[in-house]
Design a protein around this motif. Sequence first.
Motif, short mmCIF file in Angstrom:
data_model
loop_
_atom_site.label_atom_id
_atom_site.label_comp_id
_atom_site.label_asym_id
_atom_site.label_seq_id
_atom_site.Cartn_x
_atom_site.Cartn_y
_atom_site.Cartn_z
N ASN A 1 26.62 48.18 68.07
CA ASN A 1 27.45 48.74 69.63
C ASN A 1 28.45 47.58 70.00
OD1 ASN A 1 25.65 50.62 69.97
ND2 ASN A 1 23.99 49.79 70.41
N ASN A 2 28.77 46.73 69.15
CA ASN A 2 29.87 45.76 69.42
C ASN A 2 31.44 46.65 68.73
OD1 ASN A 2 29.23 43.01 70.11
ND2 ASN A 2 27.80 43.23 68.94
N PRO A 3 32.74 46.22 69.78
CA PRO A 3 33.90 46.64 68.75
C PRO A 3 34.22 46.55 66.96
CG PRO A 3 33.84 45.91 70.98
CD PRO A 3 32.66 45.33 70.21
N TYR A 4 34.55 46.87 66.70
CA TYR A 4 35.12 46.63 65.44
C TYR A 4 36.36 47.03 65.11
CZ TYR A 4 30.72 45.64 63.54
OH TYR A 4 28.72 44.29 64.29
N LYS A 5 36.97 45.70 63.43
CA LYS A 5 37.93 46.13 63.25
C LYS A 5 37.59 46.67 61.79
CE LYS A 5 42.54 44.09 62.21
NZ LYS A 5 42.85 42.83 62.37
N ILE A 6 38.32 48.14 61.60
CA ILE A 6 37.77 48.30 59.89
C ILE A 6 39.45 48.22 59.56
CG2 ILE A 6 36.98 50.31 58.74
CD1 ILE A 6 35.20 50.77 61.45
N ARG A 7 39.44 48.10 58.29
CA ARG A 7 40.53 48.02 57.41
C ARG A 7 40.27 48.86 55.48
NH1 ARG A 7 41.54 43.51 55.27
NH2 ARG A 7 43.56 43.41 55.01
N ILE A 8 41.09 49.25 55.34
CA ILE A 8 41.37 50.39 54.16
C ILE A 8 41.75 49.94 53.15
CG2 ILE A 8 40.92 52.72 52.92
CD1 ILE A 8 38.83 52.87 55.70
N VAL A 9 41.77 49.82 52.00
CA VAL A 9 43.51 49.52 51.49
C VAL A 9 43.00 50.23 49.77
CG1 VAL A 9 44.11 47.16 52.05
CG2 VAL A 9 42.17 47.61 50.49
N ALA A 10 43.39 50.62 48.90
CA ALA A 10 44.05 51.06 47.92
C ALA A 10 43.73 49.77 46.90
CB ALA A 10 44.75 52.05 47.43
N LYS A 11 43.54 49.84 45.93
CA LYS A 11 43.93 48.96 44.83
C LYS A 11 43.91 49.40 43.16
CE LYS A 11 41.22 44.38 43.40
NZ LYS A 11 41.22 45.10 41.77
N ASN A 12 44.72 48.66 43.07
CA ASN A 12 45.02 48.42 41.28
C ASN A 12 45.05 47.40 40.48
OD1 ASN A 12 47.57 48.13 41.59
ND2 ASN A 12 48.61 49.82 41.24
N ASN A 13 45.56 47.79 39.77
CA ASN A 13 45.02 46.26 38.52
C ASN A 13 46.35 45.37 39.26
OD1 ASN A 13 43.61 47.64 36.76
ND2 ASN A 13 44.65 48.70 34.80
N VAL A 14 46.68 45.75 39.38
CA VAL A 14 47.59 45.13 40.30
C VAL A 14 48.35 44.08 41.58
CG1 VAL A 14 50.45 44.44 40.38
CG2 VAL A 14 50.42 45.55 38.55
N ASN A 15 47.87 44.74 42.65
CA ASN A 15 47.22 44.79 43.42
C ASN A 15 46.92 45.50 44.58
OD1 ASN A 15 47.97 42.59 45.94
ND2 ASN A 15 49.50 41.49 45.08
N TYR A 16 46.60 45.08 46.05
CA TYR A 16 46.77 46.07 47.14
C TYR A 16 47.89 46.80 47.12
CZ TYR A 16 42.43 43.75 46.70
OH TYR A 16 41.00 42.31 46.61
N SER A 17 46.96 47.90 48.37
CA SER A 17 48.23 48.23 49.07
C SER A 17 48.34 48.11 50.64
CB SER A 17 48.44 49.95 49.26
OG SER A 17 46.87 50.41 50.08
N LEU A 18 49.51 47.86 51.19
CA LEU A 18 49.17 47.50 52.17
C LEU A 18 47.89 48.67 53.53
CD1 LEU A 18 53.18 48.16 54.40
CD2 LEU A 18 51.94 46.08 53.13
N PRO A 19 47.30 47.18 54.28
CA PRO A 19 46.07 47.94 54.89
C PRO A 19 46.24 49.14 56.55
CG PRO A 19 46.64 45.73 56.06
CD PRO A 19 48.16 46.38 54.78
#
Length: 539
Positions: free
Chosen positions: A266-284
């Motif tokens: 029940n605490n506040p949460y921060k959730i991040r989702i990124v896309a990843k390929n063979n090179v690196n990650y997208s912006l979150p």
Amino acid sequence: EPPDVPHDFSCQTPDMKKIICTWSQGGDTYLYGQHSTKYTFFEEFSQKLIPCTVNCSKQCSCSWDINQQRVYNITLTVENSLGKKTATDAFDVTHRIHPSAPSELFGHCLDTKIVLYWKHRNKGIKLFCQTEVLHPDGKAELHNSSSTHLEHASITLGGLQPYTQYSLRVHCGAAQHFWRWGEWSKAQTFRTEEASPSGKLDIWREITTVLGGRNVTLFWKLTPSFRANGRNISYEITWEKVEEDSKPEHISISSVYNSTRIFIDNNPYKIRIVAKNNVNYSLPSVMIIPGATGNSSTENELSIPGLKEDEVTGADDGIFLSWKPRNTYDGYIVDWCNFPGLQPCDLQWKRFGPHDSSALITSASFVPGVRYNFRIYGSVANTVSLLEKKTGYLKELPPTLDPPVKKIHLTFHAVTLSWDSYPTTASQPGFIRGYHVYVSPVQEDCSLKESKKYVLPDGSVLCKYAIENPEEKRYTVKHLRPNTKYKLAVKAYTGGGETPIANFIYIETPFDSNILYLLGLLVIVPSVIAALCHWKMKW
């Protein structure tokens, strides 16, 4: 027949070593052997016949080697035994360069550009070349390259998308005294290198209160600006408490999925989702889930106290929504289920700007007779708040089931009907607006007071009563006659109308003994009085 005039007679050189003249062959002369058509070339300035062998297939051509002469005036004579025709072409050979197609294309690929190389067959001629870049969507771009007289040439093609296949080809023309473009080279296909995913994912969530915390179903979809830019795409989800220094939790999801479910307390949460390929990650892409009190009766967004659900109407191509704009939000989100009766319901969402206050929600999944529920959220600083709820149909249909009518009270002159168990919920194919009660004596047309006439297709007349409150599920039909059979029906109606009457219920009002008593008073008493009067007169 005599030969036709040689049409489109023209001469050119591919390499300043040979002249090639071409023309249209013309119609068949039907002459053969020694009478067949003969061709001669005469050069006016040198006053010489030019020896060359004519070859005719789709069109005719003839070629010969260039000597020191640069300016020509060529007369072509086409002749047979029935006549002859001529055509002329005067030209400076340096103004008639038609380069051969470049060959041996090869390239060096980076993530956003390709350096293309090719080989010229026209040594010593300064050329101006053009490269065609064919994109995957079929759009073609032309890029000009600087003049070159070298055997090999190159061009750098920039502004390309990473990990994308392009088809390239080249043709050239003379840099000086340009006449026309040469033939295209064979097209070659190249793929740019991978790069980090560009853009951000559009993310959303659905929260359900459970024992000890909340289940959060996370959804994501690709925005128009998002590009994977490579292979082996996966989605990385990270969540952590906002207010405490806690260790983040993390999962990786295959690219074949666009949702997952996590559990948080029940605490506040921060959730991040990124896309990843063979090179690196997208912006979150980030969202904040506010803290909860743990009271399940108030945590469910669908049952926030005081937040009523407004009815909305459908249009031909969607369902129109409007909401009250608020200055405190930097945008709005509308979510709904494409298939409300299924689990999962195929949750959809759409984002709107801070100045938007209405939207036409469209979906190929929307069908008439299904109620869709919409939730409107305000968004600020990666946190959303439920503002309004709407419910409506693409198109309302008549109810498919009639109310289950029960007779709960019957008198000499009235009957009370009830259909308390009839639902007015989302299971109906439209909003129940009210009910119509139909009644008529079995043996005759109806003409009861306080009713409207309703004519059936067979011409019989019913009495019709309207109830405009969908929660009023009881009605008393008055002014009936005793000892009479009646037929009755109750129909629910929506914004889509009601179905035709198919079934009636039948009642018979009881016999009224008061009528016999009144009849006795009206008949027997006068008879007795008359008899007494008669007896007295006789006496």
